[in-house]
Design an enzyme around this catalytic site. Structure first.
Site, short mmCIF file in Angstrom:
data_model
loop_
_atom_site.label_atom_id
_atom_site.label_comp_id
_atom_site.label_asym_id
_atom_site.label_seq_id
_atom_site.Cartn_x
_atom_site.Cartn_y
_atom_site.Cartn_z
N HIS A 504 137.15 -13.25 -45.33
CA HIS A 504 135.86 -13.83 -45.71
C HIS A 504 135.44 -13.38 -47.11
O HIS A 504 134.49 -13.94 -47.69
CB HIS A 504 134.79 -13.43 -44.68
CG HIS A 504 133.72 -14.47 -44.52
ND1 HIS A 504 133.54 -15.51 -45.39
CD2 HIS A 504 132.75 -14.61 -43.57
CE1 HIS A 504 132.53 -16.25 -45.00
NE2 HIS A 504 132.03 -15.74 -43.89
N ASP A 508 135.30 -18.89 -47.86
CA ASP A 508 134.02 -19.14 -47.22
C ASP A 508 134.23 -19.89 -45.91
O ASP A 508 135.28 -20.51 -45.67
CB ASP A 508 133.10 -19.97 -48.13
CG ASP A 508 132.70 -19.19 -49.38
OD1 ASP A 508 132.63 -17.95 -49.30
OD2 ASP A 508 132.48 -19.83 -50.43
#
Length: 533
Positions: A504, A508
């Site tokens: 992450h 995204d």
């Protein structure tokens, strides 16, 4: 008169190299064309031969130095006549004259040719090149004992590295005079493992073997009924497990029994391995666990078995924990209707196999679908390097494979430019090499994205862990028929859950979901791959 030794031409566009290894030391006698040192460039390894016979004088460029083309490496003082040819026992000193570090880290002079008891010279057995970024290994098994006769290229011992097992052959024929690294010890690259005395007259006689051992060997040979020599590691494992060669099906060349064949026979319940000796050995090698253990009742302790983790298992544990500690791992899920792929495969599988000589599986479809999705979401195919993001304009696909030794991830390079048939062939070939423990380090490095197929073991849902420094891994699962609503009606469809774990920090949520949706669309309508939609 001194002759200069200079860096040779290294190749087109290559202007410098690193001095990797000196095979000779100042004062050593060298013959014409005898290898003096080894240079490493960005692309190849170059050996530098001696231009004349004589004595090696000053070494100008030490190991680790970077040198340019035609730079001075050393000088040789020419002798009046060519240096005498080396005895046959020294025909492969390969890295025995390198100034090796001994077990205590001291510097060896590279001239340790101690005469054997019978007058023959000795040859050092060195740790071979282990692979890029691999600096040490563990001695797992010695196939020979001190006093045993050995033939040139006969396997002496087996080493375990983080990724692969390496068998060490004898550099020369003779008698194993001394073992310097016992089983369970950790050795560095180019360290000394043993010494072999030359096969000259009067050399050390092999130690007499007990009659019981000779009788056992004889009975095993008769029972096997074949002249094929089995892998030494397999022989040892069969002895520990109480197996006869006739109980194990060999998959090696000419029916040779490999280590994996014995493991399969044990797993199939042919016999129970005799574990008391190895457990004791492992306990001695590492008497204490990394964390304190609660007291164990005596009756429970008697039923326990302590076995040291292999280097591969230690590496798997370390890298998986590093991934969790470093990356911000998040997993997103979706499901895919596999009906279209199954129908397409069923329609063309016979023609495909007839033309290409390989079966059409699901992995090539998933690989192509992932390549298609990675083009739209390139951050899933990227990696973080410090404060930079490195985007890869190619796809080297890692394909996780379970083996008896543990999980390995061979890499299929440039899958974005390969056909279905090429992908299926490489996956099949590398999967077989992985199960046989024959993958090289180079074949498991450089991946940019990974596929993990837990469905072959019956997994319905899981969250795969990233393979650093990659930023994405796709988990495939079991195909299971489930009731689905299609066109307002409930129908039974072959469904598979997909799981994308991603970093992450760089990917995204929108990008991860988009990637998974594109994979789903390509699999549910494979024509999209053809139309690049």
């Amino acid at each position: 008169m001194a002759t200069e030794v200079r860096v040779p031409t290294l190749g087109e566009s290559v202007t410098e190299a690193t001095v990797a290894t000196w095979f000779k030391q100042p004062g050593d006698t060298v013959a014409v064309d005898e290898m003096l040192c080894e240079l490493e460039t960005d692309k190849v390894t170059v050996e530098v031969p001696s231009p004349v016979a004589g004595t090696l004088g000053e070494i100008v460029a030490a190991e680790g130095d970077t040198v340019g083309v035609d730079a001075l490496l050393a000088s040789i003082s020419e002798s009046g006549e060519a240096a005498p040819e080396k005895p046959k026992s020294e025909a492969k000193p390969a890295k025995a004259d390198k100034g090796d570090k001994d077990d205590k880290g001291g510097k060896d002079t590279g001239k340790d040719k101690t005469p054997a008891k019978g007058g023959g010279d000795t040859v050092d057995v060195m740790v071979p090149t282990l692979g890029e970024s691999v600096s040490e290994a563990t001695v797992s098994t010695w196939f020979k004992q001190v006093g045993d006769s050995v033939a040139q290229d006969e396997m002496l011992c087996e080493l375990e590295t983080d990724k692969v097992s390496v068998e060490v052959p004898a550099p020369a024929a003779g008698v194993l005079a001394e073992i310097l690294a016992e089983e369970g010890s950790t050795v560095e690259a180019n360290a000394k493992l043993a010494r072999i005395s030359g096969s000259a007259d009067g050399a050390v006689d092999p130690a007499p073997r007990p009659q019981a051992e000779e009788a056992q060997d004889s009975s095993e040979d008769q029972a096997s009924g074949k002249d094929v020599e089995n892998a030494p590691s397999a022989e040892k494992m069969m002895a520990e497990a109480g197996l006869d060669a006739s109980q194990v099906k060999g998959t090696g060349r000419d029916g040779r029994i490999m280590k994996e064949d014995v493991q399969k026979a044990i797993a199939a319940g042919t016999s129970e391995p005799r574990t008391s000796a190895p457990a004791t050995q492992a306990s001695e090698a590492k008497p204490a666990a990394s964390a304190p253990r609660a007291p164990v009742p005596a009756d429970d302790a008697a039923r326990e078995e302590r076995v040291k983790m292999t280097r591969l298992r230690q590496t798997i544990a370390r890298r998986l924990k590093e991934a969790q500690n470093t990356a911000a791992i998040l997993t997103t899920y979706n499901e895919v209707d596999m009906g279209a792929v199954m129908d397409l495969r069923s329609t063309y599988k016979d023609e495909f196999e007839k033309k290409h000589g390989v079966r059409l599986g699901f992995m090539s479809f998933f690989t192509k679908a992932c390549v298609h999705a990675l083009k739209e979401v390139p951050e899933v195919n990227a990696e973080i390097d410090g404060t930079d993001v490195v985007y890869k304009n190619f796809v080297h696909m890692g394909v996780a494979a379970g083996t008896p030794q543990g999980l390995v991830v061979p890499v299929i390079r440039d899958v974005d430019s390969k056909s279905f048939a090429q992908i299926e062939k490489e996956i099949g070939e590398k999967g077989k090499r992985a199960r046989d423990g024959k993958l090289s380090m180079a074949e498991m490095q450089g991946g940019t994205f990974t596929l993990s197929n837990g469905g072959v073991y019956g997994s319905l849902m899981s969250s795969p862990i990233l393979n650093p420094p990659q930023s994405g891994i796709l988990g495939m699962h079991k195909i299971q028929e489930r009731p689905m609503v299609v066109g307002g009606e409930i129908v039974i469809r072959p469904m598979m859950y997909l799981a994308l774990s991603y970093d992450h920090r760089i990917v995204d949520g929108k990008g991860a979901v988009t990637f998974l949706v594109r994979v789903k669309e390509a699999l549910e309508d494979p024509r999209r791959l053809l139309m690049d939609l």
